[in-house]
Design a protein around this motif. Structure first.
Motif, PDB file in Angstrom:
ATOM      1  N   ALA A 123      16.210  39.026  -5.833  1.00  0.00           N
ATOM      2  CA  ALA A 123      16.945  38.724  -4.595  1.00  0.00           C
ATOM      3  C   ALA A 123      16.919  37.230  -4.300  1.00  0.00           C
ATOM      4  O   ALA A 123      17.943  36.653  -3.930  1.00  0.00           O
ATOM      5  CB  ALA A 123      16.357  39.500  -3.416  1.00  0.00           C
ATOM      6  N   ALA A 181       6.773  31.228   4.674  1.00  0.00           N
ATOM      7  CA  ALA A 181       6.692  32.566   4.076  1.00  0.00           C
ATOM      8  C   ALA A 181       7.676  33.514   4.757  1.00  0.00           C
ATOM      9  O   ALA A 181       8.294  34.364   4.112  1.00  0.00           O
ATOM     10  CB  ALA A 181       5.266  33.115   4.162  1.00  0.00           C
ATOM     11  N   LEU A 193      20.113  28.773   5.955  1.00  0.00           N
ATOM     12  CA  LEU A 193      20.181  30.217   6.179  1.00  0.00           C
ATOM     13  C   LEU A 193      21.295  30.571   7.159  1.00  0.00           C
ATOM     14  O   LEU A 193      22.003  31.558   6.990  1.00  0.00           O
ATOM     15  CB  LEU A 193      18.854  30.744   6.730  1.00  0.00           C
ATOM     16  CG  LEU A 193      17.639  30.654   5.814  1.00  0.00           C
ATOM     17  CD1 LEU A 193      16.397  31.167   6.537  1.00  0.00           C
ATOM     18  CD2 LEU A 193      17.865  31.443   4.534  1.00  0.00           C
ATOM     19  N   THR A 201       6.671  33.601  -1.182  1.00  0.00           N
ATOM     20  CA  THR A 201       7.664  33.478  -0.113  1.00  0.00           C
ATOM     21  C   THR A 201       7.543  32.126   0.600  1.00  0.00           C
ATOM     22  O   THR A 201       8.553  31.543   0.979  1.00  0.00           O
ATOM     23  CB  THR A 201       7.565  34.635   0.895  1.00  0.00           C
ATOM     24  OG1 THR A 201       6.207  34.878   1.214  1.00  0.00           O
ATOM     25  CG2 THR A 201       8.175  35.896   0.319  1.00  0.00           C
ATOM     26  N   ALA A 202       6.319  31.603   0.752  1.00  0.00           N
ATOM     27  CA  ALA A 202       6.163  30.281   1.380  1.00  0.00           C
ATOM     28  C   ALA A 202       6.797  29.211   0.497  1.00  0.00           C
ATOM     29  O   ALA A 202       7.402  28.257   1.001  1.00  0.00           O
ATOM     30  CB  ALA A 202       4.699  29.972   1.653  1.00  0.00           C
ATOM     31  N   VAL A 247      15.034  34.979   2.738  1.00  0.00           N
ATOM     32  CA  VAL A 247      15.860  34.748   1.548  1.00  0.00           C
ATOM     33  C   VAL A 247      16.032  36.055   0.763  1.00  0.00           C
ATOM     34  O   VAL A 247      17.119  36.367   0.280  1.00  0.00           O
ATOM     35  CB  VAL A 247      15.221  33.652   0.660  1.00  0.00           C
ATOM     36  CG1 VAL A 247      15.813  33.662  -0.735  1.00  0.00           C
ATOM     37  CG2 VAL A 247      15.394  32.291   1.313  1.00  0.00           C
ATOM     38  N   ARG A 248      14.948  36.822   0.668  1.00  0.00           N
ATOM     39  CA  ARG A 248      15.048  38.113  -0.028  1.00  0.00           C
ATOM     40  C   ARG A 248      16.019  39.048   0.695  1.00  0.00           C
ATOM     41  O   ARG A 248      16.864  39.692   0.071  1.00  0.00           O
ATOM     42  CB  ARG A 248      13.663  38.776  -0.112  1.00  0.00           C
ATOM     43  CG  ARG A 248      12.743  38.047  -1.049  1.00  0.00           C
ATOM     44  CD  ARG A 248      11.404  38.748  -1.220  1.00  0.00           C
ATOM     45  NE  ARG A 248      10.621  37.973  -2.187  1.00  0.00           N
ATOM     46  CZ  ARG A 248       9.308  38.064  -2.350  1.00  0.00           C
ATOM     47  NH1 ARG A 248       8.616  38.922  -1.615  1.00  0.00           N
ATOM     48  NH2 ARG A 248       8.700  37.326  -3.246  1.00  0.00           N
ATOM     49  N   VAL A 249      15.870  39.109   2.004  1.00  0.00           N
ATOM     50  CA  VAL A 249      16.740  39.969   2.813  1.00  0.00           C
ATOM     51  C   VAL A 249      18.211  39.589   2.595  1.00  0.00           C
ATOM     52  O   VAL A 249      19.056  40.442   2.321  1.00  0.00           O
ATOM     53  CB  VAL A 249      16.348  39.851   4.307  1.00  0.00           C
ATOM     54  CG1 VAL A 249      17.448  40.371   5.218  1.00  0.00           C
ATOM     55  CG2 VAL A 249      15.046  40.615   4.556  1.00  0.00           C
ATOM     56  N   LEU A 250      18.484  38.287   2.683  1.00  0.00           N
ATOM     57  CA  LEU A 250      19.871  37.832   2.508  1.00  0.00           C
ATOM     58  C   LEU A 250      20.336  38.052   1.074  1.00  0.00           C
ATOM     59  O   LEU A 250      21.499  38.383   0.835  1.00  0.00           O
ATOM     60  CB  LEU A 250      19.990  36.357   2.905  1.00  0.00           C
ATOM     61  CG  LEU A 250      19.757  36.085   4.397  1.00  0.00           C
ATOM     62  CD1 LEU A 250      19.729  34.583   4.669  1.00  0.00           C
ATOM     63  CD2 LEU A 250      20.824  36.757   5.255  1.00  0.00           C
ATOM     64  N   GLY A 251      19.411  37.894   0.114  1.00  0.00           N
ATOM     65  CA  GLY A 251      19.752  38.128  -1.291  1.00  0.00           C
ATOM     66  C   GLY A 251      20.166  39.565  -1.551  1.00  0.00           C
ATOM     67  O   GLY A 251      20.932  39.847  -2.464  1.00  0.00           O
ATOM     68  N   HIS A 252      19.648  40.479  -0.748  1.00  0.00           N
ATOM     69  CA  HIS A 252      20.016  41.893  -0.868  1.00  0.00           C
ATOM     70  C   HIS A 252      21.257  42.240  -0.050  1.00  0.00           C
ATOM     71  O   HIS A 252      21.661  43.405  -0.006  1.00  0.00           O
ATOM     72  CB  HIS A 252      18.866  42.788  -0.371  1.00  0.00           C
ATOM     73  CG  HIS A 252      17.713  42.887  -1.326  1.00  0.00           C
ATOM     74  ND1 HIS A 252      17.843  43.418  -2.584  1.00  0.00           N
ATOM     75  CD2 HIS A 252      16.415  42.525  -1.210  1.00  0.00           C
ATOM     76  CE1 HIS A 252      16.660  43.386  -3.202  1.00  0.00           C
ATOM     77  NE2 HIS A 252      15.787  42.844  -2.392  1.00  0.00           N
ATOM     78  N   PHE A 305      10.510  32.608   6.060  1.00  0.00           N
ATOM     79  CA  PHE A 305      11.849  32.257   5.573  1.00  0.00           C
ATOM     80  C   PHE A 305      12.033  32.648   4.112  1.00  0.00           C
ATOM     81  O   PHE A 305      13.158  32.899   3.674  1.00  0.00           O
ATOM     82  CB  PHE A 305      12.165  30.785   5.828  1.00  0.00           C
ATOM     83  CG  PHE A 305      12.463  30.526   7.278  1.00  0.00           C
ATOM     84  CD1 PHE A 305      13.485  31.226   7.901  1.00  0.00           C
ATOM     85  CD2 PHE A 305      11.720  29.632   8.021  1.00  0.00           C
ATOM     86  CE1 PHE A 305      13.749  31.030   9.251  1.00  0.00           C
ATOM     87  CE2 PHE A 305      11.983  29.430   9.372  1.00  0.00           C
ATOM     88  CZ  PHE A 305      13.001  30.130   9.982  1.00  0.00           C
ATOM     89  N   GLY A 306      10.927  32.723   3.358  1.00  0.00           N
ATOM     90  CA  GLY A 306      11.021  33.229   1.987  1.00  0.00           C
ATOM     91  C   GLY A 306      11.404  34.704   1.977  1.00  0.00           C
ATOM     92  O   GLY A 306      12.193  35.146   1.144  1.00  0.00           O
ATOM     93  N   MET A 307      10.862  35.484   2.919  1.00  0.00           N
ATOM     94  CA  MET A 307      11.291  36.886   3.033  1.00  0.00           C
ATOM     95  C   MET A 307      12.735  36.957   3.498  1.00  0.00           C
ATOM     96  O   MET A 307      13.503  37.815   3.042  1.00  0.00           O
ATOM     97  CB  MET A 307      10.378  37.649   3.991  1.00  0.00           C
ATOM     98  CG  MET A 307       9.089  38.091   3.328  1.00  0.00           C
ATOM     99  SD  MET A 307       8.200  39.333   4.298  1.00  0.00           S
ATOM    100  CE  MET A 307       7.522  38.276   5.557  1.00  0.00           C
ATOM    101  N   MET A 357      21.301  42.265   3.140  1.00  0.00           N
ATOM    102  CA  MET A 357      20.854  42.878   4.393  1.00  0.00           C
ATOM    103  C   MET A 357      21.040  41.863   5.530  1.00  0.00           C
ATOM    104  O   MET A 357      21.126  40.663   5.282  1.00  0.00           O
ATOM    105  CB  MET A 357      19.371  43.270   4.281  1.00  0.00           C
ATOM    106  CG  MET A 357      19.096  44.324   3.205  1.00  0.00           C
ATOM    107  SD  MET A 357      17.350  44.305   2.596  1.00  0.00           S
ATOM    108  CE  MET A 357      16.464  45.091   3.950  1.00  0.00           C
ATOM    109  N   MET A 407      16.025  42.814   9.318  1.00  0.00           N
ATOM    110  CA  MET A 407      14.832  41.995   9.575  1.00  0.00           C
ATOM    111  C   MET A 407      15.112  41.021  10.700  1.00  0.00           C
ATOM    112  O   MET A 407      16.196  40.433  10.763  1.00  0.00           O
ATOM    113  CB  MET A 407      14.409  41.212   8.315  1.00  0.00           C
ATOM    114  CG  MET A 407      13.157  40.346   8.507  1.00  0.00           C
ATOM    115  SD  MET A 407      12.626  39.473   6.985  1.00  0.00           S
ATOM    116  CE  MET A 407      11.822  40.786   6.067  1.00  0.00           C
TER     117      MET A 407
END
Lengths: 200, 200
Positions: free
Chosen positions: B74, A46, A79, B45-46, A52-57, A48-50, A59, A126
């Motif tokens: 994202a 979970a 990653l 996210t997981a 992914v969101r951070v990198l997708g933006h 690392f899923g966040m 950030m 993050m």
């Protein structure tokens, strides 16, 4: 759950209003201290899923893996190759592999120095501290020292801490705490071994 | 938890032996049906964290997002750009945005057709069905139809289903079920709004 179109529309209308009311009340932005704990699966994934969101933006992400650096490399390979990600792996596998408390403490200290540097630098949006809870549980690091650095972080930095047995003081300080609870696990019931893409 | 070096070594030795015994008993490999449910955070996210592992190994990943296709982009931007990932997004945001049950059912059906094609194709090592549980709860799709396709999947294909309210029949059929349980959430307590990199 089957309903006629009119009552379905009334229900979704009510739900929409409730959602919008909650949205309007929630007007704060802040860097969150996020803890994923519990004995179930999904704590690290979970996080690392966040990530992914951070990198997708676009950030910037920092990751320190405290314990299983020697074992889990797939997420680092994927990653860590992203332009906005700094990935540090510490630890000689799980603690039972070293059987040397002093060596484990030195490794934890080295990992924490990287983590504190990332957290206080102002360069990241993050920072993920994977398995830090384990390090705290074994008292390889002091919780007070860790919380002190967290409290001095930039206002918009999200810090994500994973691992079983999150200390009470960390849960108290955290903004968002999730417990991953095991409902059913194939290891025990079906003798399924750890598999590529799922466990590592 | 502080111990002298000798008892620390005895403890880690015992732990190592227990771990190795479990490892030896676990000799099966199979494609797992994995369910992340519960009202806490981390279900999606997981799943995407496992997706990162799959892609890190160079294995092929399929993703169908059933509900929040219109909202969360994202992860699609980041994972979808990977060579080994096919990413399909369905859904006009959450159901309360459409307020039209027939339209939602048609969208669910279209998403499921993509999902079934991926699952039965033999081309993938993991297929993530994000928020499928919601679709099943509202009976936009029949659980029996879904389980039938799952049962005919390639032996080594992992299928990951996320969303609150996983149906009992799905839990029964699953190999690995985790409940994400909310311990503390900043939305409610601190009026913190959904933030980039955390919620989307």
């Amino acid at each position: 759950m089957k309903t006629d179109p009119e009552s379905h529309q009334r229900m979704t209308q009510r739900r929409k209003e409730g959602f919008e009311k909650k949205l309007a009340a929630a007007d704060q932005e802040k860097g969150l201290l996020i803890v994923n704990t519990g004995s179930g699966k999904g704590k690290t994934t979970a996080a690392f899923g966040m990530a992914v969101r951070v990198l997708g933006h676009g950030m910037k992400l920092g990751v320190v893996q405290f314990i299983k650096g020697a074992l889990h490399t797939a997420e680092r390979d994927f990653l860590g190759s992203a332009a906005h990600c700094d990935f540090v792996t510490m630890g000689d596998g799980y603690t039972w592999n070293t059987q040397d408390r002093d060596a484990d403490m030195a490794t934890a200290r080295k990992g924490w120095e990287s983590a504190a540097r990332m957290i206080l630098s102002g360069d990241y949006q993050m920072v993920v501290l994977d398995e830090l809870n384990i390090v705290l549980k074994y008292e390889y690091l002091s919780i007070d020292e860790v919380l002190d650095v967290f409290s001095r972080r930039p206002a918009m930095l999200h810090v994500v801490v994973t691992g079983r047995h999150a200390p009470d003081k960390l849960i108290e300080a955290a903004d968002l705490v999730t417990e991953m609870r095991l409902v059913k696990h194939p290891y025990r019931e079906q003798h399924v071994k750890a598999q590529r893409g799922v466990e590592f």
